[in-house]
Motif scaffolding. Sequence first.
Motif, PDB file in Angstrom:
ATOM      1  N   ARG A  28       0.735  -1.259   0.099  1.00 49.10           N
ATOM      2  CA  ARG A  28      -0.120   0.109   0.065  1.00 49.10           C
ATOM      3  C   ARG A  28       0.854   1.364   0.084  1.00 49.10           C
ATOM      4  N   ILE A  29       1.991   1.233   0.849  1.00 51.40           N
ATOM      5  CA  ILE A  29       2.848   2.485   0.685  1.00 51.40           C
ATOM      6  C   ILE A  29       3.473   2.599  -0.703  1.00 51.40           C
ATOM      7  N   ARG A  30       3.748   1.607  -1.324  1.00 54.37           N
ATOM      8  CA  ARG A  30       4.174   1.515  -2.773  1.00 54.37           C
ATOM      9  C   ARG A  30       3.160   2.298  -3.689  1.00 54.37           C
ATOM     10  N   GLN A  31       1.856   2.135  -3.380  1.00 52.95           N
ATOM     11  CA  GLN A  31       0.554   2.565  -4.007  1.00 52.95           C
ATOM     12  C   GLN A  31       0.618   4.163  -3.647  1.00 52.95           C
ATOM     13  N   HIS A  32       0.767   4.650  -2.485  1.00 55.12           N
ATOM     14  CA  HIS A  32       0.684   5.896  -2.223  1.00 55.12           C
ATOM     15  C   HIS A  32       1.952   6.544  -2.966  1.00 55.12           C
ATOM     16  N   ARG A  33       3.020   6.090  -2.632  1.00 59.39           N
ATOM     17  CA  ARG A  33       4.299   6.898  -3.569  1.00 59.39           C
ATOM     18  C   ARG A  33       4.026   6.890  -4.724  1.00 59.39           C
ATOM     19  N   HIS A  34       3.167   6.318  -5.555  1.00 60.55           N
ATOM     20  CA  HIS A  34       2.849   6.382  -6.907  1.00 60.55           C
ATOM     21  C   HIS A  34       1.698   7.208  -7.103  1.00 60.55           C
ATOM     22  N   VAL A  47       3.511   5.505   6.836  1.00 67.07           N
ATOM     23  CA  VAL A  47       3.396   4.217   7.776  1.00 67.07           C
ATOM     24  C   VAL A  47       1.975   4.212   8.418  1.00 67.07           C
ATOM     25  N   VAL A  48       2.107   5.134   9.195  1.00 69.39           N
ATOM     26  CA  VAL A  48       0.889   5.456  10.034  1.00 69.39           C
ATOM     27  C   VAL A  48      -0.620   5.389   9.336  1.00 69.39           C
ATOM     28  N   MET A  49      -0.445   6.274   8.224  1.00 69.58           N
ATOM     29  CA  MET A  49      -1.817   6.581   7.569  1.00 69.58           C
ATOM     30  C   MET A  49      -1.891   5.197   7.008  1.00 69.58           C
TER      31      MET A  49
END
Length: 91
Positions: A28-34, A47-49
């Motif tokens: 999911r963090i990878r998705q946020h970074r994209h 990470v917390v989000m």
Amino acid sequence: MARITVEDCLESIGENKRFDLVHLTVERIRQHRHGEPYLVAGKNKEVVMTLREVAAKKVTFENIRNLPDAVNEAVTEEVEVENTEEEKAAV
């Protein structure tokens, strides 16, 4: 503000699945970074989000691959509704 804990997240995905929680969170963090938006409100680190999303059961193993498409469809529908309302107001 309430604190997020690993236990909150494990309640969502299943007890004794800490390793799975790490993999889900990283994906999911990878998705946020994209550029994918968060599905919960807040102003914490990524990470917390992301853990908040998991604890809220908005991110699961079943929907992680489809989340970008689902979010894009929801935004498209929202824009279409706004455009329709603007057209009605202009008439």
